[in-house]
Design an enzyme around this catalytic site. Sequence first.
Site, short mmCIF file in Angstrom:
data_model
loop_
_atom_site.label_atom_id
_atom_site.label_comp_id
_atom_site.label_asym_id
_atom_site.label_seq_id
_atom_site.Cartn_x
_atom_site.Cartn_y
_atom_site.Cartn_z
N CYS A 99 31.51 43.21 55.40
CA CYS A 99 32.68 43.40 56.26
C CYS A 99 33.87 43.59 55.33
CB CYS A 99 32.89 42.21 57.20
SG CYS A 99 33.44 40.70 56.42
N GLY A 100 35.06 43.69 55.90
CA GLY A 100 36.25 44.02 55.09
C GLY A 100 36.49 43.04 53.95
#
Lengths: 97, 459
Positions: A9-10
């Site tokens: 994810c980010g």
Amino acid sequence: MNEKLLVVCGTGMGSSMILKMMVDQVVGAQKLPFDVSSDLASGARSSGADVIVAGLDLAPTLTNVPATVIGIKNILDKAEIASALEEYLASKSDGED
Amino acid sequence: MDILKVIVTDILGDAAFLVGLFALVGLVLQKKAFPDVFAGTVKTIVGFLIFGVGAAAAVATLGNFQTLFSEGFGIDGVLPISEGVTALALTSFGTQTAIIMVIGLLANLLVARLTPMKYVFLTGQHNLFFSAILAIVLSASGASDLVTVVVGGLLLGFFAAFFPWLCRNAMPKVTGTDDIGIGHYVTIGYAFSSWLGGKVGDPAKSTENIKLPKSLGFFRDYVASIALTMIVFFYIATVAAGKGVTDELAGGTNWLVFPLIQALTFAAAVYIIITGVRMFLGEIVPAFLGISEKVVPGVRPALDCPAVFPYAPTAVIVGFLTSYAAGLVMMGLYIGLGWTVIIPVAIPYFFIGGTAAVFGNATGGWKGAVAGSAIVGVLISLGPQLIYPIMDSVGLEGSSFPETDFTAVGWPLYQVLQLGTGVGIAITFAAVAAIAAVVFGIDRREKSRRAVASEGAAQ
């Protein structure tokens, strides 16, 4: 040999960790051939993973990654994760035939 | 009793060993095998120690930035980024923060079990940030360590259930199901964005009908995005400060190369910090979810903000751009007023502004996305402005917390504690009890309304 599966994810801290837990449960329950780990998206390219799992929004941005990228819409939905992984394994065995 | 002193002050007094001990107890209680217990304990401790390494690097570059900015413009410049300020806080308030987090997780389970707020907050880093601000506010107000950890832990536990509850109606409009909550402490902003969207727009005119250049997705790359912001603002500060000031800091490095190295060093520091967070949380979060499913019937996991991104990926970009523009306007305003300048770092604006837009889009289409993320962009600039003096008073210079919910709890808590620790805590718990009473009242009303609705549907 198990496939190397990376969940991203980010930031690699929040949603990838939850998604990894869900993938772990699916892989464990169905005894799928994956080694699962998680990281932030910035690390995806150098990870050496065979398959990368990410949120459906993030997946299309992982374009220059040398791996199959799978996007998941609801990261708690184990059925969605299971069918995506099975589809990946099926497409892979097709390629080998 | 030297050995006792060693155990109490050097081992239990060390935040890293303390969280390691909690991990150890947790792993043993889960009846894990020895290799898992050992690896889990060690990783928790090492993760916590990695923070410290990242924090040291971040402090040095933040200090240089502050010097350049204040020499150049004659006012303070603050880069609000929670990862950074928490890492700084852990060097002074590490033990208090760690204990608050542990008490807070347990209190969260209790609150979720006993009240209609059935949420357990699974975004570990946000609980860590919240613990840090509670430790800072309570300690800065002169509360003893015991009071700090008990009051801080109970407040964390309550608000970890309350804030996702605040978005209980907004969240299903995004995801279509009510079994997950939003676990990101900007819920005041998101609930407002959802409400505002319904007033200004039409969900049918969604952001998802808009085509945006794919390259804007660049900003979701954490390392690249932080590096870009830091390069831009470091160069602005350096040029404003001039060659003389920069040369003094640069120690022989060319004055125009120095800001580039510093900006990239800051990105590296934040990368180290989040690596530590990941390792530290890797054991805690799964255990927390596992326990919560056992002890809280009907539990709803509250998830980190990217969990909603797949429901409106274009809204995320719209929200980032809009909120960032709002952050730049606010920065201009602060410069005009001569206030401490809150500099918009891209990362919080991407995640927070993006999430606000997803909520706004769900109720008001693209108009809702723009309106919601613009307001939230203003809020996450005002929040750090309000609480920066508290950070500054305990020596945490150069960074602050952007999240609205941290400000909404931290700032009033600090104000009432100025009346005296005892009075302040009494007022705080009275306020928490009042909020809980309102929650129970609203829940009863919503339940009876739903009962009436389903009866009507049955007939």
